[in-house]
Design an enzyme around this catalytic site. Structure first.
Site, mmCIF file in Angstrom:
data_model
loop_
_atom_site.group_PDB
_atom_site.id
_atom_site.type_symbol
_atom_site.label_atom_id
_atom_site.label_comp_id
_atom_site.label_asym_id
_atom_site.label_seq_id
_atom_site.Cartn_x
_atom_site.Cartn_y
_atom_site.Cartn_z
ATOM 1 N NE ARG A 99 42.520 46.259 42.886
ATOM 2 C CZ ARG A 99 43.598 46.987 43.206
ATOM 3 N NH1 ARG A 99 44.733 46.416 43.517
ATOM 4 N NH2 ARG A 99 43.512 48.300 43.214
ATOM 5 N NE ARG A 144 48.376 54.739 39.850
ATOM 6 C CZ ARG A 144 47.962 53.893 40.784
ATOM 7 N NH1 ARG A 144 48.755 53.590 41.802
ATOM 8 N NH2 ARG A 144 46.760 53.359 40.711
HETATM 9 P P1 ADP Z 1 45.053 51.511 43.645
HETATM 10 O O1 ADP Z 1 45.068 50.654 44.884
HETATM 11 O O2 ADP Z 1 45.332 52.934 43.923
HETATM 12 O O3 ADP Z 1 43.858 51.308 42.768
HETATM 13 P P2 ADP Z 1 46.938 49.775 42.262
HETATM 14 O O4 ADP Z 1 48.268 50.244 41.828
HETATM 15 O O5 ADP Z 1 46.858 48.721 43.280
HETATM 16 O O6 ADP Z 1 46.258 51.123 42.732
HETATM 17 O O7 ADP Z 1 46.079 49.272 40.995
HETATM 18 C C1 ADP Z 1 45.929 50.033 39.828
HETATM 19 C C2 ADP Z 1 45.065 49.274 38.807
HETATM 20 O O8 ADP Z 1 45.734 48.051 38.436
HETATM 21 C C3 ADP Z 1 43.701 48.827 39.295
HETATM 22 O O9 ADP Z 1 42.719 49.826 39.154
HETATM 23 C C4 ADP Z 1 43.432 47.603 38.383
HETATM 24 O O10 ADP Z 1 43.026 47.996 37.098
HETATM 25 C C5 ADP Z 1 44.811 46.985 38.237
HETATM 26 N N1 ADP Z 1 45.051 45.937 39.264
HETATM 27 C C6 ADP Z 1 45.957 45.993 40.291
HETATM 28 N N2 ADP Z 1 45.906 44.871 41.025
HETATM 29 C C7 ADP Z 1 44.936 44.085 40.483
HETATM 30 C C8 ADP Z 1 44.394 42.806 40.797
HETATM 31 N N3 ADP Z 1 44.830 42.095 41.846
HETATM 32 N N4 ADP Z 1 43.393 42.318 40.016
HETATM 33 C C9 ADP Z 1 42.935 42.994 38.973
HETATM 34 N N5 ADP Z 1 43.402 44.205 38.629
HETATM 35 C C10 ADP Z 1 44.389 44.762 39.354
#
Ligand code: ADP
Length: 211
Positions: A99, A144
């Site tokens: 990300r 969530r």
């Molecule tokens: P969405 O794609 O709907 O935002 P996710 O379940 O992928 O949902 O992520 C939820 C939260 O988890 C994000 O808003 C972030 O805070 C955290 N998160 C998930 N993946 C990462 C990542 N690769 N790096 C940093 N934070 C992450």
């Protein structure tokens, strides 16, 4: 199937990319069932840490509840362990990771050690208003905490544009990005993703990933 004449086993590693609400989770479930890939969703891994009330989970929750990204070293550490815990898989489906550019660099290094680079990044394309609509709707039932507050949803989309969109440039430079329309029926989107995967699976089988 993934063995060349020297019996080296190549993995098929896929990144499913797109903004929050673009359908990565929904499509990931269908793709892992069809292709037998190991699903690595950093969001799911973090939520599991939170529900087990680990110290990592408690740290991550502070960021997630504000719609901010969790620090790179935390998620890279989680992914690194998950890769080591699954040595025998056909390949990985990365969902919600990398990300940031720094996560993308770290992932490239981890996969280099396994001689199995990213085969392709499939990027789901969905309009901004559609994203907010979907996330608000998901918040009604998902439980969530980051989905039931429109301000947090908008913060997540801003984080995506500020920090995550650049990850597509990273893989674009090595010609590994394919855009797929993320609006329409779930099955139509799934079929479009499968079409792109099928094209590349063949070449991984023949030559090894990344060649
Ligand atoms: P969405 O794609 O709907 O935002 P996710 O379940 O992928 O949902 O992520 C939820 C939260 O988890 C994000 O808003 C972030 O805070 C955290 N998160 C998930 N993946 C990462 C990542 N690769 N790096 C940093 N934070 C992450």
């Amino acid at each position: 199937m993934f063995q060349n004449k020297f019996s080296r086993k190549y993995m098929f590693n896929l990144i499913l990319f797109g903004p929050p609400g673009s359908g990565k989770g929904t499509q990931s479930e269908k793709l892992i069932a069809k292709y037998g890939l190991k699903h690595l969703s950093t969001g799911d891994l973090l939520r599991s840490e939170i529900s087990r009330q680990t110290s990592l989970g408690m740290e991550a929750k502070n960021f997630m509840d504000k719609g901010q990204l969790v620090p790179d070293e935390v998620v890279v550490g989680m992914i690194s362990s998950a890769l080591d815990d699954n040595p025998q898989v056909r390949g990985f489906l990365f969902d919600g990771f990398p990300r940031t550019s720094s996560q993308a660099n770290a992932l490239d290094k981890l996969l280099e050690r396994k001689m199995s680079p990213i085969s392709v990044m499939l990027a789901l394309d969905v309009s901004g208003e559609e994203l907010v609509k979907r996330l608000v709707k998901r918040g009604e039932t998902s439980g969530r905490t980051d989905d039931n507050n429109e301000q947090v949803i908008r913060a997540r989309i801003i984080e995506y544009h500020d920090k995550t969109a650049a990850v597509a440039d990273h893989y674009h430079q090595v010609n590994k990005v394919v855009m797929v329309k993320g609006e329409g029926s779930i099955d139509d989107i799934f079929n479009a993703l499968c079409h792109e995967i099928d094209k590349r699976l063949l070449s991984v089988e023949r030559q090894g990933a990344g060649n």
